[in-house]
Design an enzyme around this catalytic site. Structure first.
Site: not given
Ligand code: OSB
Ligand code: MG
Length: 367
Positions: A135, A161, A163, A188, A213, A238, A262, A290
């Site tokens: 991500s 992924k 953002k 995302d 997402e 999510d 998660k 994550g």
């Molecule tokens: O939206 O998935 C998410 C990290 C912190 C809070 C929310 C998210 C995320 C990530 C990173 O997208 C996921 C990771 O690599 O731990």
């Molecule tokens: Mg997310």
């Protein structure tokens, strides 16, 4: 097994680079690590709450409060046969799933160690390796983002992924698609759009994203169903999915076609497994998300992702993608789009207790 002692510690960890999403930027991670002790063994977990209430209402401080004032004093002395039974200590706590998950997940590690089996096996996992992706945050120019992605592909990740948010979506994603025509690309939005943005989100259909997402507000199940009717790109939820009834509602309304699971967000590993069962039964693919965890949380994520329904690559990246140095050994690595699920007892990695104690900025012990 009787839980004899609990220790909660906070350690600061600095990510190798700031992680920016539509919800905010994480420049420092305040990591809560929990140990539960019984039968001469120690179970470890990590509370995934962020420092600020940007992803959900929970924070490091609310979790500290709920754990130290309510849950942990009542956890010590409990006799549990199944790890999830430790949540009896949180029976009258409404909400706060991340705080609850921390105590439940430490109980799983402790129980698996007592049995001498890997946590993944005890949970019902069937995979020895899991497919993994990465991500990638915002904050760089589209060109720098492309360079970072090229590096991650060299590192062996199965998908990327990115953002996104208003003002940083179609143009950036189109440039990435042009540079990487074959890339398994996910986006995302962390709740940054509303249903009136549907025409904008529809433009993403031309870019062949495997999913988008959480584009809308968390819990806006009806709006999600309306949006999914209008766009081809599969919606993945999510933040919206916390309880089993959230998942049932999303399935019933057609609010999404994929779910990111998660354990922290849903209140623990047993809850994560129930959601996995419910969603795979409903033919909704799941994958393991994550929360920028240390190696302790990552080990738990791998155990969840070893369940049979987790076919899509998780946000489970190598230790070095997040930290200069992790708090577990061996550190987690990616090899040919996969990460190995530890096979030793419990979480299956050694926690560097000495370093954690040295880094601890506050701790609370019970029992
Ligand atoms: O939206 O998935 C998410 C990290 C912190 C809070 C929310 C998210 C995320 C990530 C990173 O997208 C996921 C990771 O690599 O731990
Ligand atoms: Mg997310």
């Amino acid at each position: 097994m009787r839980i004899e002692r609990a220790v909660l510690r906070e350690i600061p960890l600095t990510p190798t680079e700031p992680f920016q999403s539509s919800a905010g930027t994480v420049t420092h991670r305040r990591v809560l690590l929990l140990t539960l002790e019984g039968e001469g063994l120690e179970g470890w977990s990590e509370c995934v709450a962020l420092g600020a209430p940007t992803y959900s209402y929970e924070t490091t401080d609310t979790a500290w409060h709920i754990l130290t004032e309510m849950i942990l004093p009542r956890t010590v002395g409990l006799d549990v046969t199944e790890p999830q039974a430790v949540l009896r200590a949180a029976r009258d706590v409404r909400g706060h799933p991340m705080a609850k998950a921390a105590v439940e997940m430490a109980a799983w590690d402790l129980a698996a160690k007592a049995k001498g089996v890997a946590l993944a096996v005890m949970l019902g996992g069937t995979r020895s390796v899991v497919p993994v992706g990465v991500s990638v945050g915002m904050g760089s120019t589209p060109e720098e983002l492309g360079d970072a992605i090229a590096g991650y592909l060299d590192d062996g990740y199965a998908r990327v992924k990115v953002k996104i948010g208003p003002g940083r979506d179609v143009v950036v994603l189109a440039a990435l698609r042009e540079r990487f025509p074959e890339l398994a690309l996910w986006a995302d939005a962390n709740c940054a759009y509303s249903l009136t943005d549907a025409p904008r989100l529809k433009e993403l259909d031309a870019l062949g994203l495997e999913m988008i997402e959480e584009p809308l507000a968390a819990g806006a199940f009806l709006s999600y169903a309306r949006l999914q009717e209008q766009i081809e790109t599969p919606i993945c939820l999510d933040e919206s999915i916390v309880t089993e009834s959230d998942a049932a509602l999303a399935v019933q309304l057609g609010s999404c076609r994929i779910v990111n699971l998660k354990a922290g967000r849903v209140g623990g590993l047993a809850a994560g497994r129930r959601l996995h069962d419910l969603l795979t039964e409903a033919s909704v693919p799941v994958w393991c998300g994550g929360m920028l965890e240390s190696g302790v949380g990552r080990a738990h994520n791998l155990a969840l992702a070893s369940l049979p329904g987790f076919d899509l690559p998780g946000d489970i990246s190598a230790s070095r993608r997040y930290w200069e140095r992790d708090v577990v050994t061996p550190e987690f690595e990616v090899v040919s789009e996969e990460m190995a699920v530890p096979t030793g007892p419990g979480i299956g990695v050694a926690v560097d207790v000495e370093r954690i104690v040295a880094l601890t900025v506050r701790s609370a012990a019970f029992g």
